[in-house]
Design an enzyme around this catalytic site. Structure first.
Site, short mmCIF file in Angstrom:
data_model
loop_
_atom_site.label_atom_id
_atom_site.label_comp_id
_atom_site.label_asym_id
_atom_site.label_seq_id
_atom_site.Cartn_x
_atom_site.Cartn_y
_atom_site.Cartn_z
N HIS A 1 101.91 -0.28 -19.32
CA HIS A 1 100.51 0.02 -19.36
C HIS A 1 100.37 1.41 -18.73
O HIS A 1 99.51 2.30 -19.27
CB HIS A 1 99.79 -1.10 -18.49
N LYS B 1 92.41 -18.50 -21.77
CA LYS B 1 93.75 -18.18 -21.38
C LYS B 1 94.03 -18.67 -19.97
O LYS B 1 93.40 -18.41 -18.98
CB LYS B 1 93.93 -16.68 -21.70
N ARG C 1 103.60 -1.49 -29.28
CA ARG C 1 105.41 -1.56 -28.85
C ARG C 1 106.16 -1.81 -30.06
O ARG C 1 107.08 -1.23 -30.04
CB ARG C 1 105.46 -2.94 -28.02
O1 PNS Z 1 96.35 -7.46 -23.44
P1 PNS Z 1 95.99 -8.40 -24.60
O2 PNS Z 1 96.06 -9.84 -24.33
O3 PNS Z 1 96.74 -8.03 -26.01
O4 PNS Z 1 94.40 -8.06 -24.89
C1 PNS Z 1 93.54 -8.53 -25.68
C2 PNS Z 1 92.05 -8.03 -25.59
C3 PNS Z 1 91.63 -8.71 -24.48
C4 PNS Z 1 92.08 -6.74 -25.81
C5 PNS Z 1 91.42 -9.01 -26.73
O5 PNS Z 1 91.72 -10.46 -26.82
C6 PNS Z 1 89.69 -8.65 -26.53
O6 PNS Z 1 89.19 -7.72 -27.09
N1 PNS Z 1 89.08 -9.87 -26.01
C7 PNS Z 1 87.66 -9.58 -25.79
C8 PNS Z 1 86.89 -10.95 -26.64
C9 PNS Z 1 86.72 -10.14 -28.03
O7 PNS Z 1 85.92 -9.16 -28.04
N2 PNS Z 1 87.24 -10.64 -29.20
C10 PNS Z 1 87.23 -10.25 -30.44
C11 PNS Z 1 88.29 -9.25 -30.72
S1 PNS Z 1 88.42 -8.90 -32.36
#
Ligand code: PNS
Length: 162
Positions: free
Chosen positions: A19, A43, A92
């Site tokens: 990150h 989660k 990744r």
């Molecule tokens: O590090 P991660 O867990 O891969 O991040 C995922 C994240 C937090 C970026 C994604 O789950 C997100 O944007 N969550 C917020 C809720 C949302 O907008 N969901 C619709 C995404 S299409």
């Protein structure tokens, strides 16, 4: 000229050197990066939202171009709130691609002006995954190469002192 601000969203549970690498490269492309820690109620995380924000703030405490914030609900709503349409994500592996593509397209459907910009993770970090980090720490191994020192300390506190 208006500042180019990109949101770098994630769970960051835990926050890794992968990150950091994306953020450090991100600030060379954008004027400001907002590291946005997601509050995901469904989660189960090792660190609370407050702990994750605090750790990342500590790591970037002398970096005014790197802000650390959190959000609840939809990412697109958060992007509108902070007034930017750029989301930065690291990629990744090939297996990341499908999930990232779905997310980028869904976000674009919700907010057509939103642009997701991908940076390919450098190969020395591409194997880092939060689930493996948790497993290594739980089994007594060192994750020094994968996470900042402060994260390793806190992971030990959380996972070993139970
Ligand atoms: O590090 P991660 O867990 O891969 O991040 C995922 C994240 C937090 C970026 C994604 O789950 C997100 O944007 N969550 C917020 C809720 C949302 O907008 N969901 C619709 C995404 S299409």
């Amino acid at each position: 000229m208006r500042k180019k601000v990109a949101i770098y969203p994630g769970s960051f549970d835990p926050f890794t050197k992968g990150h950091i690498n994306i953020i450090e490269r991100g600030v060379k492309v954008f004027d400001e990066i907002i590291v946005a820690v997601a509050h995901n109620v469904s989660k189960k995380t090792i660190f609370t939202l407050e702990e994750r924000v605090e750790i990342i703030r500590e790591i970037f405490r002398n970096r005014p171009e790197i802000k650390v914030d959190y959000f609840e609900g939809l990412l697109v709503e958060y992007a509108k709130k902070v007034g930017t349409n750029i989301v930065l994500r690291g990629m990744r592996t090939v297996s990341d691609f499908e999930y990232e593509l779905q997310m980028a397209l869904s976000n674009k459907t919700l907010y057509p002006e939103l642009e997701t910009v991908f940076m390919v993770t450098e190969s020395m970090y591409s194997h880092i995954s939060s689930s493996l980090i948790k497993e290594i720490v739980t089994l007594g191994g060192s994750v020094r190469q994968m996470v900042p020192e402060i994260v390793e300390e806190k992971l030990r506190e959380k996972l070993l002192k139970r």
